[in-house]
Design a protein around this motif. Structure first.
Motif, PDB file in Angstrom:
ATOM      1  N   ARG A 111       0.707  -1.256  -0.093  1.00 46.57           N
ATOM      2  CA  ARG A 111       0.143  -0.008   0.094  1.00 46.57           C
ATOM      3  C   ARG A 111       0.864   1.316  -0.068  1.00 46.57           C
ATOM      4  O   ARG A 111       0.470   2.224  -0.465  1.00 46.57           O
ATOM      5  N   VAL A 112       2.043   1.271   0.536  1.00 51.33           N
ATOM      6  CA  VAL A 112       2.992   2.396   0.609  1.00 51.33           C
ATOM      7  C   VAL A 112       4.133   1.964  -0.312  1.00 51.33           C
ATOM      8  O   VAL A 112       5.139   2.901  -0.076  1.00 51.33           O
ATOM      9  N   ALA A 134       6.407   3.481   8.944  1.00 48.44           N
ATOM     10  CA  ALA A 134       5.496   3.757  10.152  1.00 48.44           C
ATOM     11  C   ALA A 134       4.025   3.608   9.557  1.00 48.44           C
ATOM     12  O   ALA A 134       3.145   3.213  10.494  1.00 48.44           O
ATOM     13  N   LEU A 135       3.801   4.526   8.608  1.00 49.66           N
ATOM     14  CA  LEU A 135       2.525   4.708   7.901  1.00 49.66           C
ATOM     15  C   LEU A 135       1.797   3.367   7.850  1.00 49.66           C
ATOM     16  O   LEU A 135       0.557   3.040   7.935  1.00 49.66           O
ATOM     17  N   LEU A 166       0.021   9.485   1.137  1.00 48.99           N
ATOM     18  CA  LEU A 166      -0.510   8.972   1.735  1.00 48.99           C
ATOM     19  C   LEU A 166      -1.420   8.912   2.901  1.00 48.99           C
ATOM     20  O   LEU A 166      -2.361   8.615   3.039  1.00 48.99           O
ATOM     21  N   VAL A 167      -1.009  10.249   3.858  1.00 49.98           N
ATOM     22  CA  VAL A 167      -1.709  10.596   4.852  1.00 49.98           C
ATOM     23  C   VAL A 167      -3.217  11.134   4.399  1.00 49.98           C
ATOM     24  O   VAL A 167      -4.259  10.689   4.748  1.00 49.98           O
ATOM     25  N   ALA A 168      -3.368  11.926   3.227  1.00 52.30           N
ATOM     26  CA  ALA A 168      -4.416  12.205   2.478  1.00 52.30           C
ATOM     27  C   ALA A 168      -5.299  11.042   2.118  1.00 52.30           C
ATOM     28  O   ALA A 168      -6.519  11.222   2.175  1.00 52.30           O
ATOM     29  N   GLU A 169      -4.711  10.002   1.563  1.00 46.55           N
ATOM     30  CA  GLU A 169      -5.521   9.130   1.106  1.00 46.55           C
ATOM     31  C   GLU A 169      -6.079   8.155   2.316  1.00 46.55           C
ATOM     32  O   GLU A 169      -7.294   7.527   2.297  1.00 46.55           O
ATOM     33  N   THR A 180     -10.272   9.689  11.495  1.00 48.25           N
ATOM     34  CA  THR A 180      -9.809  10.959  12.154  1.00 48.25           C
ATOM     35  C   THR A 180      -8.507  11.167  12.197  1.00 48.25           C
ATOM     36  O   THR A 180      -7.527  10.333  12.678  1.00 48.25           O
ATOM     37  N   VAL A 181      -7.966  12.044  11.461  1.00 47.52           N
ATOM     38  CA  VAL A 181      -6.493  12.415  11.403  1.00 47.52           C
ATOM     39  C   VAL A 181      -6.338  13.817  12.308  1.00 47.52           C
ATOM     40  O   VAL A 181      -6.902  14.902  11.815  1.00 47.52           O
ATOM     41  N   ILE A 182      -5.120  13.685  13.242  1.00 43.25           N
ATOM     42  CA  ILE A 182      -4.752  14.698  13.863  1.00 43.25           C
ATOM     43  C   ILE A 182      -3.357  14.935  13.693  1.00 43.25           C
ATOM     44  O   ILE A 182      -2.704  13.935  14.170  1.00 43.25           O
ATOM     45  N   PHE A 183      -2.838  16.188  13.124  1.00 43.02           N
ATOM     46  CA  PHE A 183      -1.541  16.192  12.968  1.00 43.02           C
ATOM     47  C   PHE A 183      -1.017  17.677  13.413  1.00 43.02           C
ATOM     48  O   PHE A 183      -1.656  18.735  13.155  1.00 43.02           O
ATOM     49  N   ALA A 184       0.401  17.581  13.762  1.00 41.53           N
ATOM     50  CA  ALA A 184       1.176  18.945  14.252  1.00 41.53           C
ATOM     51  C   ALA A 184       1.939  19.265  12.840  1.00 41.53           C
ATOM     52  O   ALA A 184       2.756  18.177  12.316  1.00 41.53           O
TER      53      ALA A 184
END
Length: 237
Positions: A111-112, A134-135, A166-169, A180-184
């Protein structure tokens, strides 16, 4: 939407240092929330609090007990084993048979786009590849909430784009259920691309909490918080 995490007047202290003060926050399923602010503003502490790695010294933290979570750090820890085993071990610890865990881990690596690195020692991979690994490790666990602490800060531009995509997908769809995505992030361009909501912190306090379009609207942001306005202005000069 269903509330997954709620903070009520939450505070975190480390000795005499107050890292978070009076934080009231509610995060619903399917949101993509960016935490922004200068170094030392409390972003990482808030992420750790939301993930349960630390407990509030005052106030309340409530989480939906049914929701599963995973967290990625700026420099993810890699076990001294192969990329495949780094993913499979988490699944095995969740109760999967080892053979099934390896099959699922290989799918996560594909997938990655790391299937060809499955037998490589994880610690020999590049920084971008380790972050993608890690993702994959997080994605394999199919979390309801994904927390990320500056996930692209130490990567080159190409690797940043790969991880961001990848985060967006992952946020867009995972088995047809909201993630739900929470990111700094210090990257305001990234915040614009990934977030639906932006929270600005300063000295451990939430000074602005706005939809992303309002956060980047100069007049609306200034009306909400002069401090947040000057932060954005300084970061985008």
């Amino acid at each position: 939407m269903n509330t997954l995490i709620e903070l009520q007047s939450a505070e975190v202290r480390f000795g005499r240092f107050q890292a978070l003060a009076g934080v009231n926050l509610r995060i619903a399923a399917g949101e993509s929330v960016a935490l922004v602010g200068a170094n030392g503003s409390g972003k990482s502490t808030l992420l750790r609090l939301l993930h349960g790695l630390i407990q509030p010294t005052a106030g309340q933290l409530q989480r939906d007990a049914r929701a599963t979570q995973a967290m990625l750090f700026q420099r993810p820890f890699m076990l001294r084993t192969t990329a495949l085993n780094n993913v499979a071990l988490g699944l095995w610890l969740r109760g999967a048979r080892w053979a099934d865990a390896k099959t699922q881990a290989l799918a996560a690596l594909a997938r990655v786009e790391l299937a060809d690195k499955a037998t490589r020692a994880a610690r020999t991979l590049s920084g971008g590849q380790q972050q993608r690994l890690a993702l994959a490790r997080a994605w394999a666990l199919q979390p309801d909430v994904l927390l990320l602490d500056e996930p692209t800060a130490s990567l080159d531009p190409h690797a940043k784009r790969e991880v961001e995509q990848l985060v967006a997908e992952f946020a867009a769809a995972q088995d047809e259920r909201p993630v739900t995505v929470i990111f700094a992030s210090h990257n305001l361009g990234q915040v614009k691309r990934l977030a639906s909501r932006v929270i600005y912190l300063e000295l451990g306090r939430v000074l602005a909490d706005l939809p992303v379009k309002d956060f980047f609207d100069v007049e609306r942001l200034r009306a909400t918080s002069e401090a947040a306005h000057f932060f954005v202005k300084g970061e985008t000069l």
